[in-house]
Enzyme design. Structure first.
Site, short mmCIF file in Angstrom:
data_model
loop_
_atom_site.label_atom_id
_atom_site.label_comp_id
_atom_site.label_asym_id
_atom_site.label_seq_id
_atom_site.Cartn_x
_atom_site.Cartn_y
_atom_site.Cartn_z
N LYS A 115 18.97 8.17 -26.95
CA LYS A 115 18.03 9.20 -26.53
C LYS A 115 17.27 9.73 -27.75
O LYS A 115 17.87 10.02 -28.79
CB LYS A 115 18.76 10.34 -25.84
CG LYS A 115 19.38 9.96 -24.51
CD LYS A 115 18.32 9.79 -23.43
CE LYS A 115 18.95 9.58 -22.07
NZ LYS A 115 17.96 9.53 -20.98
N LYS A 227 16.52 3.51 -10.53
CA LYS A 227 17.72 4.22 -10.11
C LYS A 227 17.75 4.20 -8.59
O LYS A 227 16.74 4.51 -7.94
CB LYS A 227 17.72 5.65 -10.64
CG LYS A 227 17.75 5.76 -12.16
CD LYS A 227 17.70 7.22 -12.58
CE LYS A 227 17.90 7.38 -14.09
NZ LYS A 227 16.77 6.88 -14.87
#
EC number: 4.2.1.113
Length: 342
Positions: A115, A227
């Site tokens: 990240k 997702k």
């Protein structure tokens, strides 16, 4: 939204009666969360997970409920593989914490998503921390494939600067560096004009868009991050990937092993999986709803069903006011799903 039920939804009161709301403590802060609140729903086909983040309104969260009901009442499409390759995930932690995060993954780690672009810091300071974090990951895993996820954290100009600097760490792709589809297309064009072949992946531009295929039409990305929950379930996600004609990577939304099982079902049903999937976030939790968490070993996630442990459901149960809150969310989302049916 594609309706996998092709008929009536399961009765709302049955859904609520079969819902368990739990609190899952995190090992490290992830997406600003230290305690993940989620709802598990049991149906005739097994368990589904309804886990939209707390700030999501019903118009966005309804797809998550459709996914949970699909899993619990219909089950999953036939798989094409028995296990799924995974990446480890390193949140935007200080470099000193990287080793501890990596140690929470079992066996060898072949691919890591890091990240970057953590909000709340000046760009130059944030980029310096991103470089330090990537350098630490590379130090511990010199042979691993690395990729980054900016979660829309940069402007177009910042993305050009940051991706040029971070390309020194031999990245395989950069996920959602800017917010808009048009911005992704511009950043990708700037990189190519500079001779930088770093691949661009679209995440929020697919799962939060009214038209998830717009990314492919505009040539804004080289691959899709998908997702199951935000797209309304495994079957609808598969149809979007097929229509887009781009490689896909399946990722999680910080769910328990129940939700990871749904993501694994999606990944197992894709024709091709060129990159490791982001389904390893259970390793970021200090508690799970099963005594046998669905986690990868040596970078491979086995495809198997998940049965929550009754004792853990009781131990992790949310207080009554939070259960009432989630029941209210489910009711609102259910009404939206009813109105979307033909």
């Amino acid at each position: 939204m594609l309706d996998p039920f092709d008929g009536s939804l399961p009765p709302l009161e049955t859904v609520l009666a079969q819902t368990r709301v739990v609190h899952l403590p995190m090992r490290v802060k992830f997406r600003g969360v230290t305690l993940r609140e989620t709802a598990l729903i049991q149906g005739p086909a097994g368990w589904g997970e309804f886990a939209p983040f707390l700030e999501y309104e019903p118009d966005e969260a309804a797809a998550w409920l459709a996914c949970a009901l699909e899993a619990a009442w219909l089950g999953y499409p036939a798989p094409l593989r028995e296990s799924v390759p995974l990446n480890a995930t390193v949140p935007a932690v200080p470099p000193a914490q990287v080793a501890g995060v990596l140690a929470s993954y079992r066996g060898e780690v072949h691919e890591v998503k890091v990240k970057v672009a953590e909000p709340g810091l000046p760009f130059a300071e944030s980029l310096a921390q991103d470089c330090a974090r990537l350098a630490e990951v590379r130090k511990h895993l010199p042979d691993a494939r690395l990729k980054i996820d900016a979660n829309m954290g940069w402007s177009e100009d910042q993305a050009g600067q940051a991706l040029t600097a971070l390309s020194d760490y031999d990245l395989i792709y950069a996920e959602q560096p800017v917010e808009t589809v048009e911005g992704l297309a511009k950043v990708r064009e700037v990189l190519r004009s500079a001779g930088n072949s770093l691949l661009i992946a679209a995440d929020e531009s697919v799962r939060k868009a009214e038209d998830p295929l717009r990314v492919a039409r505009l040539g804004a990305a080289d691959l899709l991050i998908i997702k199951a929950a935000p797209l309304g379930g495994v079957r609808r996600a598969l149809s979007i990937v097929e229509a887009a004609g781009l490689p896909a990577v399946v990722s999680s939304a910080l769910e328990s092993s129940v939700g990871i099982r749904t993501g694994a079902a999606l990944a197992a049903a894709l024709p091709d999986l060129p990159y490791g999937c982001g389904l390893g976030t259970v390793s970021l939790m200090s508690k799970d709803v099963t005594s046998n968490p669905l986690v990868a070993v040596d970078g491979q996630l086995p495809l198997r069903d998940v049965e929550p442990d009754p004792a853990l459901l009781q131990e992790l149960a949310a207080p009554a006011d939070r259960v009432a809150h989630w029941h209210h969310r489910i009711r609102d989302c259910y009404r939206l799903l009813e109105t979307q049916k033909p």
